[in-house]
Design a protein around this motif. Structure first.
Motif, PDB file in Angstrom:
ATOM      1  N   VAL A  31       0.808  -1.229   0.000  1.00  0.00           N
ATOM      2  CA  VAL A  31       0.000   0.000   0.000  1.00  0.00           C
ATOM      3  C   VAL A  31       0.837   1.272   0.000  1.00  0.00           C
ATOM      4  N   ASP A  32       2.102   1.144   0.340  1.00  0.00           N
ATOM      5  CA  ASP A  32       2.960   2.333   0.345  1.00  0.00           C
ATOM      6  C   ASP A  32       4.015   2.174  -0.749  1.00  0.00           C
ATOM      7  N   HIS A  33       3.784   2.834  -1.827  1.00  0.00           N
ATOM      8  CA  HIS A  33       4.687   2.717  -2.970  1.00  0.00           C
ATOM      9  C   HIS A  33       5.664   3.891  -3.032  1.00  0.00           C
ATOM     10  N   SER A  34       5.881   4.482  -1.867  1.00  0.00           N
ATOM     11  CA  SER A  34       6.795   5.628  -1.860  1.00  0.00           C
ATOM     12  C   SER A  34       8.228   5.190  -2.118  1.00  0.00           C
ATOM     13  N   ASN A  35       8.513   3.939  -1.823  1.00  0.00           N
ATOM     14  CA  ASN A  35       9.837   3.396  -2.140  1.00  0.00           C
ATOM     15  C   ASN A  35       9.679   2.354  -3.243  1.00  0.00           C
ATOM     16  N   PRO A  36       9.873   2.730  -4.486  1.00  0.00           N
ATOM     17  CA  PRO A  36       9.572   1.826  -5.601  1.00  0.00           C
ATOM     18  C   PRO A  36      10.362   0.519  -5.548  1.00  0.00           C
ATOM     19  N   SER A  37      11.568   0.549  -4.997  1.00  0.00           N
ATOM     20  CA  SER A  37      12.381  -0.669  -5.012  1.00  0.00           C
ATOM     21  C   SER A  37      11.769  -1.761  -4.139  1.00  0.00           C
ATOM     22  N   SER A  38      11.075  -1.364  -3.089  1.00  0.00           N
ATOM     23  CA  SER A  38      10.492  -2.369  -2.199  1.00  0.00           C
ATOM     24  C   SER A  38       8.976  -2.457  -2.339  1.00  0.00           C
ATOM     25  N   ALA A  39       8.423  -1.724  -3.280  1.00  0.00           N
ATOM     26  CA  ALA A  39       6.960  -1.683  -3.407  1.00  0.00           C
ATOM     27  C   ALA A  39       6.450  -2.846  -4.242  1.00  0.00           C
ATOM     28  N   ASP A  40       5.273  -3.301  -3.876  1.00  0.00           N
ATOM     29  CA  ASP A  40       4.594  -4.337  -4.649  1.00  0.00           C
ATOM     30  C   ASP A  40       3.536  -3.636  -5.504  1.00  0.00           C
ATOM     31  N   ILE A  41       3.937  -3.348  -6.717  1.00  0.00           N
ATOM     32  CA  ILE A  41       3.029  -2.546  -7.553  1.00  0.00           C
ATOM     33  C   ILE A  41       1.932  -3.386  -8.210  1.00  0.00           C
ATOM     34  N   GLU A  42       1.910  -4.668  -7.883  1.00  0.00           N
ATOM     35  CA  GLU A  42       0.860  -5.514  -8.441  1.00  0.00           C
ATOM     36  C   GLU A  42      -0.485  -5.247  -7.772  1.00  0.00           C
ATOM     37  N   THR A  43      -0.419  -4.637  -6.610  1.00  0.00           N
ATOM     38  CA  THR A  43      -1.669  -4.379  -5.869  1.00  0.00           C
ATOM     39  C   THR A  43      -2.033  -2.901  -6.021  1.00  0.00           C
ATOM     40  N   TYR A  44      -2.613  -2.597  -7.107  1.00  0.00           N
ATOM     41  CA  TYR A  44      -2.916  -1.197  -7.405  1.00  0.00           C
ATOM     42  C   TYR A  44      -4.405  -0.897  -7.352  1.00  0.00           C
ATOM     43  N   THR A  45      -5.222  -1.912  -7.085  1.00  0.00           N
ATOM     44  CA  THR A  45      -6.653  -1.666  -6.857  1.00  0.00           C
ATOM     45  C   THR A  45      -7.063  -2.316  -5.538  1.00  0.00           C
ATOM     46  N   THR A  46      -8.185  -1.899  -5.044  1.00  0.00           N
ATOM     47  CA  THR A  46      -8.664  -2.466  -3.777  1.00  0.00           C
ATOM     48  C   THR A  46      -8.960  -3.960  -3.924  1.00  0.00           C
ATOM     49  N   GLY A  47      -9.482  -4.334  -5.077  1.00  0.00           N
ATOM     50  CA  GLY A  47      -9.788  -5.748  -5.303  1.00  0.00           C
ATOM     51  C   GLY A  47      -8.537  -6.610  -5.257  1.00  0.00           C
ATOM     52  N   LEU A  48      -7.491  -6.140  -5.913  1.00  0.00           N
ATOM     53  CA  LEU A  48      -6.238  -6.897  -5.909  1.00  0.00           C
ATOM     54  C   LEU A  48      -5.632  -6.936  -4.508  1.00  0.00           C
ATOM     55  N   ARG A  74      -7.345  -6.770  -1.731  1.00  0.00           N
ATOM     56  CA  ARG A  74      -8.148  -7.678  -0.914  1.00  0.00           C
ATOM     57  C   ARG A  74      -7.748  -9.130  -1.191  1.00  0.00           C
ATOM     58  N   ASP A  75      -7.525  -9.433  -2.460  1.00  0.00           N
ATOM     59  CA  ASP A  75      -7.087 -10.801  -2.780  1.00  0.00           C
ATOM     60  C   ASP A  75      -5.818 -11.157  -2.010  1.00  0.00           C
ATOM     61  N   PHE A  79      -4.857  -9.795   0.818  1.00  0.00           N
ATOM     62  CA  PHE A  79      -5.223  -9.911   2.233  1.00  0.00           C
ATOM     63  C   PHE A  79      -5.849 -11.283   2.497  1.00  0.00           C
ATOM     64  N   VAL A  80      -6.677 -11.732   1.601  1.00  0.00           N
ATOM     65  CA  VAL A  80      -7.321 -13.052   1.770  1.00  0.00           C
ATOM     66  C   VAL A  80      -6.264 -14.144   1.780  1.00  0.00           C
ATOM     67  N   GLU A  81      -5.299 -14.017   0.905  1.00  0.00           N
ATOM     68  CA  GLU A  81      -4.275 -15.055   0.804  1.00  0.00           C
ATOM     69  C   GLU A  81      -3.283 -14.981   1.970  1.00  0.00           C
ATOM     70  N   ASP A  82      -2.763 -13.768   2.226  1.00  0.00           N
ATOM     71  CA  ASP A  82      -1.621 -13.654   3.137  1.00  0.00           C
ATOM     72  C   ASP A  82      -1.976 -13.088   4.514  1.00  0.00           C
ATOM     73  N   PHE A  83      -3.025 -12.268   4.593  1.00  0.00           N
ATOM     74  CA  PHE A  83      -3.328 -11.618   5.881  1.00  0.00           C
ATOM     75  C   PHE A  83      -4.821 -11.747   6.199  1.00  0.00           C
ATOM     76  N   PRO A  84      -5.266 -12.970   6.353  1.00  0.00           N
ATOM     77  CA  PRO A  84      -6.712 -13.135   6.602  1.00  0.00           C
ATOM     78  C   PRO A  84      -7.154 -12.521   7.920  1.00  0.00           C
ATOM     79  N   GLU A  85      -6.247 -12.416   8.867  1.00  0.00           N
ATOM     80  CA  GLU A  85      -6.643 -11.852  10.162  1.00  0.00           C
ATOM     81  C   GLU A  85      -6.946 -10.354  10.043  1.00  0.00           C
ATOM     82  N   GLN A  86      -6.277  -9.696   9.151  1.00  0.00           N
ATOM     83  CA  GLN A  86      -6.468  -8.246   8.991  1.00  0.00           C
ATOM     84  C   GLN A  86      -7.541  -7.899   7.952  1.00  0.00           C
TER      85      GLN A  86
END
Lengths: 324, 442
Positions: A181-198, A200-201, A203-210
């Motif tokens: 969610v924080d792409h201020s550092n492009p080298s460490s950013a995961d730019i694949e998650t650029y929409t809420t739907g992506l 959420r996917d 979060f469902v896979e990796d952070f179901p608790e949150q």
């Protein structure tokens, strides 16, 4: 992020779309309707709100925020309009826009400590965190756009940045979420998650608790949209299209607060340094603005100017009362 | 209350404008952009606004009023004419009180309708004519001219063109159709009526050309009895076509004869200049009889461009061994006699190109001219619309240009507007928001 005072932030990604003008007149309208309103210029480094109010050489400005000697009340400048106080951001020293997070937090604390019914924040352009953080402290978000495609694009980016910043601040302790969610550092950013739907996917896979907290953040994010400088019905559709975009990619329930038609009267009011709501409250832009105030305050307002005096007719919407 | 009405009216007008704008994109038009500042001025200034509304209603009302007044006057005129006709019918033929007008004019006036402006104008004409039985003096001259030229098919009936003849007989059934008649009348107007017959400058030019012998006087040529065009106007279509065919055959045979003559005697060029020695180019100077053009201008027959001599390139010699003066001097000597012969510049003698001097030239040219005239007439009659379409040089020029420059890369510099369709607009918007790789959301 909760506050006793109602904070309305008026933002938008693009500069020159009328944020300051709309914010000023919203504040005046609310003040005329009886609310105690404080208008604050948070466009540090390029403030001009005092000019719109016709206040030259304001007694206090941006630098006074960080002066230990100044107290809260001394920063409030009288505008000549009853119920309306003004906090100026004047004092545009070079580089003053690049204030650190500590100073931002100090200003935010100052805003939350103000004793008023409503505090209106005039934000600067862009999507940097200084701007977004002010936007996110508000209880009512107003995003402004003009019908041009570039403006719509930037407004969408602004809304997305605000939402992602909220998620980022909510999960500050989780670096993996920060990458998404924080792409201020492009080298460490995961730019694949650029929409809420992506997002959420993931979060469902990796952070179901949150996931629940994530969903609540998205659900609570309800920016209101105002389209400025409308010239035709086609221009109004751009507002609808932006709402669709926000719904589709950010899954946020934004509301259409209203629109303001383009008029030379508005431009003239800037030159004359008289807010158009005061200069001509029965003009079409003023009526549009009254409708926006009504949408924000659940009231029906009508301003009438007669013999140089402005009379306000205010009707509270009963349906909103029952909902409360 | 008034404000509410005004508000409703404004909302209504605004809604109409939004609908029109969304349907037709009026705000994007150049015309709207042009008048937009004026509209804003109107909006700001109540005086202008009032003036605009007044003009909006007064101008159409004024136009309507003017139109209605003219119609009322025409109607009164019709009534007056009808009354006069009724009164005339009561009088006898020889009664001097009877208004003397051509019958056709009366009929036209009585038949006309209020909406037909052209007919009304024609019907009005007899009122301003001299009401006298005797024809005007110019009519006598025209009749005389018609009588003199009646046996020439190039002649145009001036009375017919001027519309003073009572009965117009169509030359054929197709000409009797109203549209074709219109075309023909246009043709006659353009070709003969004003330009040639009435233009004094044209007459003067014709006279000068005739004096110089540059123009054959067709008017004096009486056509022979076996000429197929002697009574062209009285022939029907098949006969006209046959006459043209005969004329073409005759022309072809004449051309063939001329070609044979030219082929049989190429040395004898038909010209009024028989002998170069006869030409006087100065007071005492004459061209030398022994001088021939061949010496001066003809090339050596051995030189042929198709087979250039491929001589071996001589080996380079030292400059000292070449005698340059020997190589240059003979050329100079060869040029000198030519310089002696060349006469000083003198005015060109007048040459007589009278058509009669050419063997058969006058007859052929007259036949060609006549053939052109009839073909043009027929084309005008049968292919009037096609001819107009054919004569459209701008389109043809554009096509030629495109054909010639089709190798140029076709690029469109048209303004790309935002698509009106919402779906397309959203697609465009998405394409601008997201990167190329960011396509997971689709």
């Amino acid at each position: 992020m909760t506050s006793q005072v109602n904070i309305i932030a008026v933002g938008g990604g693009k500069g020159g779309i009328g944020k300051s003008l709309v914010c000023t007149n919203l504040a005046i309208g609310m003040a005329l309707s009886g609310q105690k309103v404080i208008l604050m210029d948070t466009d540090f480094g390029a403030s001009n709100l005092h000019a719109l109010l016709g206040i030259n050489n304001p007694a206090h400005g941006f630098q006074d925020f960080f002066n230990e000697e100044s107290n809260d009340q001394s920063l409030l400048i009288d505008t000549g309009i009853s119920n309306l106080k003004f906090v100026s951001g004047a004092g545009d020293n070079p580089g003053s826009a690049n204030i650190d997070t500590e100073k931002i937090n100090k200003v935010i604390s100052f805003i939350k400590s103000l004793e008023a019914d409503t505090v209106l924040l005039d934000l600067g352009p862009g999507t940097n965190y200084n701007v977004i953080d002010f936007f996110n402290i508000s209880t009512q978000n107003v995003v402004l756009t003009t019908p041009e495609m570039t403006s719509v694009m930037k407004t969408f980016s602004f809304i997305r940045s605000a939402l992602f910043r909220r998620i980022s601040l909510a999960f500050q302790s989780n670096p993996d979420i920060q990458k998404m969610v924080d792409h201020s550092n492009p080298s460490s950013a995961d730019i694949e998650t650029y929409t809420t739907g992506l997002l959420r996917d993931r979060f469902v896979e990796d952070f179901p608790e949150q996931l629940e907290e994530f969903n609540n953040i998205v659900k609570d994010f309800t920016p209101g949209l105002v389209v400025n400088r409308v010239r035709s019905k086609k221009d109004l559709k751009t507002g609808d299209n932006l709402l669709k975009l926000v719904k589709k990619f950010l899954e946020a329930e934004s509301t259409y607060l209203g629109y303001i038609i383009e008029s030379d009267r508005v431009r003239d009011s800037v030159d004359e340094m008289i807010p158009f709501l005061i200069k001509d409250p029965q003009s079409k832009p003023s009526e549009n603005l009254q409708q926006i105030i009504g949408a924000l305050t659940n009231t029906d307002l009508q301003f009438v100017k007669k013999d140089g005096r402005i009379f306000v007719s205010k009707q509270v919407r009963l349906s909103s009362g029952w909902e409360v | 209350m008034i404000e509410q009405y005004l508000q409703v009216a404004l909302e209504f007008v605004k809604e109409i404008w939004f609908q029109l704008d969304s349907q037709f994109g009026l705000e994007e038009t150049e015309a709207f952009k042009f008048i937009h500042p004026y509209l804003l001025q109107l909006q700001d200034n109540p005086m202008y606004m009032g003036g605009a509304f007044i003009a909006l209603f007064l101008v159409p009302f004024g136009l309507y009023k003017v139109r209605s007044i003219s119609r009322e006057r025409e109607r009164k005129l019709d009534e007056l004419m009808e009354e006069m006709e009724e009164e005339e019918e009561e009088y006898e033929e020889d009664d001097p009180r009877r208004l003397r007008r051509p019958e056709s004019a009366v009929e036209t006036t009585s038949d006309k309708t209020a909406d037909d402006d052209e007919d009304e104008e024609e019907g009005d004409k007899p009122l301003f004519e001299k009401q006298d039985d005797a024809p005007p003096p110019y009519m006598e001259i025209l009749e005389k001219l018609d009588a003199e030229e009646s046996d020439d098919e190039l002649h145009v009936d001036t009375q017919k063109v001027m519309g003073t003849k009572n009965e117009l007989e169509p030359v054929s059934s197709e000409l009797a159709e109203p549209v074709i008649n219109k075309d023909l009348s246009e043709f006659e107007d353009f070709e003969f009526d004003s330009d040639e017959k009435n233009d004094p400058s044209h007459d003067m030019a014709m006279q000068e050309l005739q004096d110089q012998g540059e123009l054959t006087e067709f008017e004096n040529n009486t056509l022979s009895s076996d000429d197929p065009f002697a009574n062209y106007s009285e022939l029907d279509d098949e006969e006209q076509d046959r006459a043209i065919q005969e004329l073409q055959d005759e022309m072809e045979s004449t051309i063939n004869k001329l070609t044979e003559q030219l082929e049989s005697g190429p040395e004898e060029i038909p010209s009024a200049i028989k002998n170069l020695g006869d030409i006087r180019i100065g007071d005492d100077t004459t061209i030398d009889d022994e001088f021939t053009l061949d010496e001066e201008f003809t090339l050596d027959e051995d030189i042929t461009l198709e087979k250039p001599k491929t001589e071996p390139i001589p080996e380079p010699q030292p400059l000292e061994s070449i005698d340059l003066t020997d190589a240059v001097e003979p050329v100079i000597e060869a040029i000198e006699p030519v310089a002696d012969v060349s006469p000083p510049l003198q005015p060109v003698p007048e040459r007589d190109y009278t058509i009669d001097d050419k063997p058969g030239g006058g007859q052929v040219d007259s036949l060609i001219n006549r053939l052109k005239y009839f073909q043009e007439n027929l084309d005008t009659r049968f292919h009037h619309s096609e001819k107009r379409e054919r004569v459209s040089p701008p389109a043809a020029a554009t096509n030629d240009f495109v054909d010639e420059h089709r190798y140029i890369e076709q690029r469109s510099f048209a303004t790309k507007s935002i698509p009106v369709d919402n779906k397309k607009y959203m697609e465009v918007l998405e394409s601008f928001i997201f990167l190329k790789d960011q396509n997971k959301h689709k």
